[in-house]
Motif scaffolding. Structure first.
Motif, PDB file in Angstrom:
ATOM      1  N   SER A  62      -1.195  -8.561  11.405  1.00 48.62           N
ATOM      2  CA  SER A  62      -2.424  -8.326  11.017  1.00 48.62           C
ATOM      3  C   SER A  62      -2.978  -7.533   9.861  1.00 48.62           C
ATOM      4  N   VAL A  63      -2.073  -7.314   8.876  1.00 51.76           N
ATOM      5  CA  VAL A  63      -2.306  -6.626   7.866  1.00 51.76           C
ATOM      6  C   VAL A  63      -3.411  -7.001   7.089  1.00 51.76           C
ATOM      7  N   ARG A  64      -3.709  -8.418   6.913  1.00 46.59           N
ATOM      8  CA  ARG A  64      -4.781  -9.061   6.269  1.00 46.59           C
ATOM      9  C   ARG A  64      -5.340 -10.096   6.944  1.00 46.59           C
ATOM     10  N   GLU A  65      -6.813 -10.395   6.560  1.00 45.67           N
ATOM     11  CA  GLU A  65      -7.470 -11.185   7.774  1.00 45.67           C
ATOM     12  C   GLU A  65      -6.687 -12.460   7.603  1.00 45.67           C
ATOM     13  N   ALA A 178      -6.936   4.256   4.165  1.00 48.23           N
ATOM     14  CA  ALA A 178      -8.054   3.745   4.607  1.00 48.23           C
ATOM     15  C   ALA A 178      -8.450   2.317   4.860  1.00 48.23           C
ATOM     16  N   TYR A 179      -7.529   1.358   4.147  1.00 53.94           N
ATOM     17  CA  TYR A 179      -7.455   0.046   4.356  1.00 53.94           C
ATOM     18  C   TYR A 179      -6.554  -0.607   5.431  1.00 53.94           C
ATOM     19  N   CYS A 180      -5.595   0.189   6.021  1.00 50.07           N
ATOM     20  CA  CYS A 180      -4.393  -0.063   6.661  1.00 50.07           C
ATOM     21  C   CYS A 180      -4.646  -0.227   8.130  1.00 50.07           C
ATOM     22  N   ILE A 181      -4.253  -1.292   8.711  1.00 49.38           N
ATOM     23  CA  ILE A 181      -4.263  -1.619  10.127  1.00 49.38           C
ATOM     24  C   ILE A 181      -3.081  -1.072  10.903  1.00 49.38           C
ATOM     25  N   ILE A 278       8.295   1.105  -3.809  1.00 53.14           N
ATOM     26  CA  ILE A 278       7.303   2.145  -3.597  1.00 53.14           C
ATOM     27  C   ILE A 278       6.083   1.817  -3.742  1.00 53.14           C
ATOM     28  N   PRO A 279       5.146   1.400  -2.877  1.00 60.08           N
ATOM     29  CA  PRO A 279       4.043   0.835  -3.376  1.00 60.08           C
ATOM     30  C   PRO A 279       2.916   1.823  -3.892  1.00 60.08           C
ATOM     31  N   ALA A 280       2.514   1.436  -5.164  1.00 66.48           N
ATOM     32  CA  ALA A 280       1.577   2.325  -5.763  1.00 66.48           C
ATOM     33  C   ALA A 280      -0.055   2.123  -5.305  1.00 66.48           C
ATOM     34  N   GLN A 281      -0.198   0.816  -4.916  1.00 59.68           N
ATOM     35  CA  GLN A 281      -1.701   0.367  -4.408  1.00 59.68           C
ATOM     36  C   GLN A 281      -2.785   0.279  -5.557  1.00 59.68           C
ATOM     37  N   SER A 282      -2.839   1.429  -6.516  1.00 61.40           N
ATOM     38  CA  SER A 282      -4.000   1.483  -7.450  1.00 61.40           C
ATOM     39  C   SER A 282      -3.456   2.367  -8.476  1.00 61.40           C
ATOM     40  N   ASP A 319       3.515  -2.563  -4.674  1.00 63.44           N
ATOM     41  CA  ASP A 319       2.514  -3.535  -4.116  1.00 63.44           C
ATOM     42  C   ASP A 319       1.252  -2.924  -4.584  1.00 63.44           C
ATOM     43  N   PHE A 320       0.231  -3.783  -4.776  1.00 66.49           N
ATOM     44  CA  PHE A 320      -1.055  -3.236  -5.601  1.00 66.49           C
ATOM     45  C   PHE A 320      -2.082  -3.978  -4.860  1.00 66.49           C
ATOM     46  N   ILE A 321      -3.014  -3.201  -4.245  1.00 72.17           N
ATOM     47  CA  ILE A 321      -4.498  -4.061  -3.943  1.00 72.17           C
ATOM     48  C   ILE A 321      -5.406  -4.256  -4.813  1.00 72.17           C
ATOM     49  N   VAL A 322      -6.029  -5.050  -5.127  1.00 71.54           N
ATOM     50  CA  VAL A 322      -7.109  -5.189  -5.961  1.00 71.54           C
ATOM     51  C   VAL A 322      -8.572  -5.572  -5.295  1.00 71.54           C
ATOM     52  N   LYS A 351      -5.390  -9.079  -2.531  1.00 73.27           N
ATOM     53  CA  LYS A 351      -6.763  -8.926  -2.599  1.00 73.27           C
ATOM     54  C   LYS A 351      -7.030  -7.986  -1.254  1.00 73.27           C
ATOM     55  N   TYR A 352      -8.025  -7.193  -1.351  1.00 78.75           N
ATOM     56  CA  TYR A 352      -8.475  -6.356  -0.189  1.00 78.75           C
ATOM     57  C   TYR A 352      -8.967  -7.095   0.744  1.00 78.75           C
ATOM     58  N   SER A 353      -8.777  -6.915   1.861  1.00 77.00           N
ATOM     59  CA  SER A 353      -9.260  -7.454   3.010  1.00 77.00           C
ATOM     60  C   SER A 353      -9.526  -6.604   4.269  1.00 77.00           C
ATOM     61  N   VAL A 354     -10.859  -6.502   4.474  1.00 73.79           N
ATOM     62  CA  VAL A 354     -11.248  -5.461   5.780  1.00 73.79           C
ATOM     63  C   VAL A 354     -10.647  -5.751   6.967  1.00 73.79           C
ATOM     64  N   ARG A 355     -10.237  -4.558   7.556  1.00 75.83           N
ATOM     65  CA  ARG A 355      -9.425  -4.670   8.800  1.00 75.83           C
ATOM     66  C   ARG A 355     -10.317  -3.737   9.829  1.00 75.83           C
ATOM     67  N   PRO A 356     -10.810  -4.495  10.832  1.00 75.09           N
ATOM     68  CA  PRO A 356     -11.471  -3.981  11.835  1.00 75.09           C
ATOM     69  C   PRO A 356     -11.228  -2.355  12.206  1.00 75.09           C
TER      70      PRO A 356
HETATM   71  N1  5AD Z   1      -5.910  -5.487   2.327  1.00 79.51           N
HETATM   72  C1  5AD Z   1      -5.042  -5.918   1.408  1.00 79.51           C
HETATM   73  N2  5AD Z   1      -3.918  -5.727   1.387  1.00 79.51           N
HETATM   74  C2  5AD Z   1      -3.476  -4.867   2.100  1.00 79.51           C
HETATM   75  N3  5AD Z   1      -2.100  -4.100   2.425  1.00 79.51           N
HETATM   76  C3  5AD Z   1      -2.440  -3.369   3.459  1.00 79.51           C
HETATM   77  N4  5AD Z   1      -3.398  -3.399   3.951  1.00 79.51           N
HETATM   78  C4  5AD Z   1      -4.258  -4.349   3.151  1.00 79.51           C
HETATM   79  C5  5AD Z   1      -5.675  -4.633   3.298  1.00 79.51           C
HETATM   80  N5  5AD Z   1      -6.573  -4.240   4.243  1.00 79.51           N
HETATM   81  C6  5AD Z   1      -0.999  -4.667   1.565  1.00 79.51           C
HETATM   82  C7  5AD Z   1      -0.535  -3.192   0.859  1.00 79.51           C
HETATM   83  C8  5AD Z   1       0.737  -2.639   1.638  1.00 79.51           C
HETATM   84  C9  5AD Z   1       1.334  -4.138   1.841  1.00 79.51           C
HETATM   85  C10 5AD Z   1       2.118  -4.538   2.771  1.00 79.51           C
HETATM   86  O1  5AD Z   1       0.116  -4.935   2.424  1.00 79.51           O
HETATM   87  O2  5AD Z   1      -0.301  -3.204  -0.416  1.00 79.51           O
HETATM   88  O3  5AD Z   1       1.674  -1.970   0.998  1.00 79.51           O
END
Ligand code: 5AD
Ligand code: SF4
Length: 468
Positions: A62-65, A178-181, A278-282, A319-322, A351-356
């Motif tokens: 479920s991590v991304r749509e 905040a982004y994580c399911i 070690i995910p940085a995310q941003s 890992d990075f989220i844009v 790419k950022y994906s909205v998770r309910p």
């Molecule tokens: N949107 C995009 N990427 C995400 N990740 C986690 N949640 C989201 C999201 N809502 C990415 C993060 C995490 C990896 C497993 O998935 O980068 O480290």
């Protein structure tokens, strides 16, 4: 997955066959393997062809749509199969089952089993129930009880890889990024007892496994709920003593739960391979704060510095989220600067994906346009590819150690394996060398893999122990 060896006890003469599809992370891959093991004990075989299967299982993410959309469309393709053969059973397991629950029954009424992240090991008995009584079973209650984690009694003969294995040591995550399911699908952090983990490692080692990767969504806090067990470092120290285990890895490490002292202890254990994810995310403090990541870009750099100082030869991946809500061009430039400055050997970019129901979904508008997300994703991937390629090219002509693991997927004359730093190497070698450590001269390098020739192979399996 590869062939499944099937224990003979109570196996019927013509085995029923399961077709299994899995999405998502390494833990999901292992969870699928656990279920296939349970079925194998009951005489089930495997098939790659959904049309030939008696049971189709989809282990979901479920991590991304996008991962969920793929499952919905896959389930659609099973509808005609079920119509043609009503005896076909279909199960949806894992994170998406946990998240969408009864919606699966509404949108895909041909599904018989919906088993969430605490219940997926019930496939065998629930299948029996469905056969006996008909109807559908949906189980999505979560059991935070550490003694009912779905990891016990693993059928170790059923494994995709003969010489390396995953072992789940903790499930869930106590952070609320905040982004994580994940906190919603897998719940609070719950650790397995160290003795149970070590017993599993011993059984795997006795069955030919030389490299074990411990899995947990936030692995640095392994044992937080079992304070007498010595945490991740204690676990690694004990696992390093298991006869036959030459290489240990673990993931995922988050910057907020890493200390310099842990790095020292990793560095002091030769069997702990010098690789940290070690995910940085941003790289923007504003974005990190809105993500609730509780560290700054400077602190991330510090953590990477500790790793490089204390773990000889370490490779860090990230890992990075844009396109997180509110991410400006300036924020993105800071992320790119972090990536270019730290020069990590590999990074995944999403790419950022909205998770309910996540904090971001509830409080922040998904305001970065799709084309901007796409452009930033591409720009970051391009920058990372250049860094990865340079890092790999720097190894040309050098000799690296590789655990020869399985036939290369791209070249039948080669075996694939990993260096201590987890770089993928395709080595000129035949299948008879599977499970041996080899010293390999690197002859070609791309951004994603190396190719090489054998310089020396240990004379018999286990003659060497891995060296950094
Ligand atoms: N949107 C995009 N990427 C995400 N990740 C986690 N949640 C989201 C999201 N809502 C990415 C993060 C995490 C990896 C497993 O998935 O980068 O480290
Ligand atoms: Fe996907 Fe995360 Fe669940 Fe793994 S834990 S399957 S990455 S949502």
């Amino acid at each position: 997955m590869g062939p499944v060896s099937t224990p003979s006890s109570d196996a019927p003469s013509s085995p029923r066959r399961v077709h299994l599809v899995h999405f998502g992370c390494q833990m999901n891959e292992l969870d699928a393997e656990l279920v296939v093991g349970d079925l194998a004990r009951r005489g089930w075989g495997r098939t790659d062809d959904a049309a030939q299967a008696d049971l189709i299982l989809v282990n979901t993410c479920s991590v991304r749509e996008h991962a969920e959309e793929k499952v919905w469309s896959l389930l659609g393709t099973y509808k005609p199969l079920k119509k043609r053969r009503p005896a076909l059973r279909i199960g949806v397991l894992g994170c998406m089952a946990q998240r969408v629950k009864g919606e699966i029954a509404r949108r895909a009424p041909h599904v018989d089993l919906v088993l969430g992240t605490s219940s997926f090991r019930r496939v065998v008995e629930d299948l029996d129930d469905v056969e006996r009584r008909g109807g559908r079973i949906v189980r999505t209650d979560r059991r935070p009880d550490p003694d009912s984690l779905p990891d016990a009694d693993r059928e170790i003969s059923v494994r995709e890889h003969r010489h390396r294995a995953y072992v789940t040591v903790m499930r869930g995550c106590d952070h609320v990024c905040a982004y994580c399911i994940v906190p919603f699908t897998r719940g609070r952090e719950t650790s397995r007892r160290k003795a149970d983990v070590l017993a599993e490692v011993e059984r795997l080692a006795a069955d030919g496994v030389r490299e074990v990767t411990f899995l947990g969504q936030n692995i640095n806090t392994y044992g937080k709920d079992r304070p007498d067990e010595g945490g991740l470092c204690g676990l690694l120290e004990d696992a390093a003593r298991v006869p036959g285990v030459d290489r240990l890895r673990f993931l995922t490490s988050n910057p907020f739960d890493m200390t310099e002292d842990m790095m020292r202890r990793f560095g002091a254990l030769p069997k702990v391979m010098p690789w940290l994810h070690i995910p940085a995310q941003s790289g923007s403090d504003r974005v990190l704060a809105r993500m609730k990541r509780t560290y700054t870009a400077a602190q991330y750099r510090e953590v990477v510095g500790w790793a490089r100082r204390h773990v000889p030869g370490v490779e860090v991946t990230s890992d990075f989220i844009v396109g997180f809500p509110g991410e400006t061009d300036e924020d993105f430039a800071l992320t790119k600067a972090l990536l270019e400055e730290t020069r990590l050997v590999q990074a995944y970019v999403f790419k950022y994906s909205v998770r309910p129901n996540t904090l971001a979904a509830r409080t922040l508008e998904d305001d970065v346009p799709e084309e901007v997300k796409r452009a930033r994703n591409l720009a970051l991937l391009e920058a990372q590819d250049a860094i990865s390629e340079a890092a790999n090219r720097a190894l040309l002509g050098t000799v690296v150690e590789v655990l020869l693991d399985e036939p290369s997927k791209t070249d039948p004359a080669r075996m694939s394996g990993r260096t201590p730093g987890n770089r993928l190497v395709h080595v000129l070698a035949g299948g008879e060398l599977a499970g041996r450590l080899a010293r390999v001269r690197v002859t070609d390098a791309t951004a994603h893999s190396l190719r090489g020739e054998r310089v020396e192979v240990e004379p018999a399996p286990r003659a060497w122990t891995s060296s950094r």
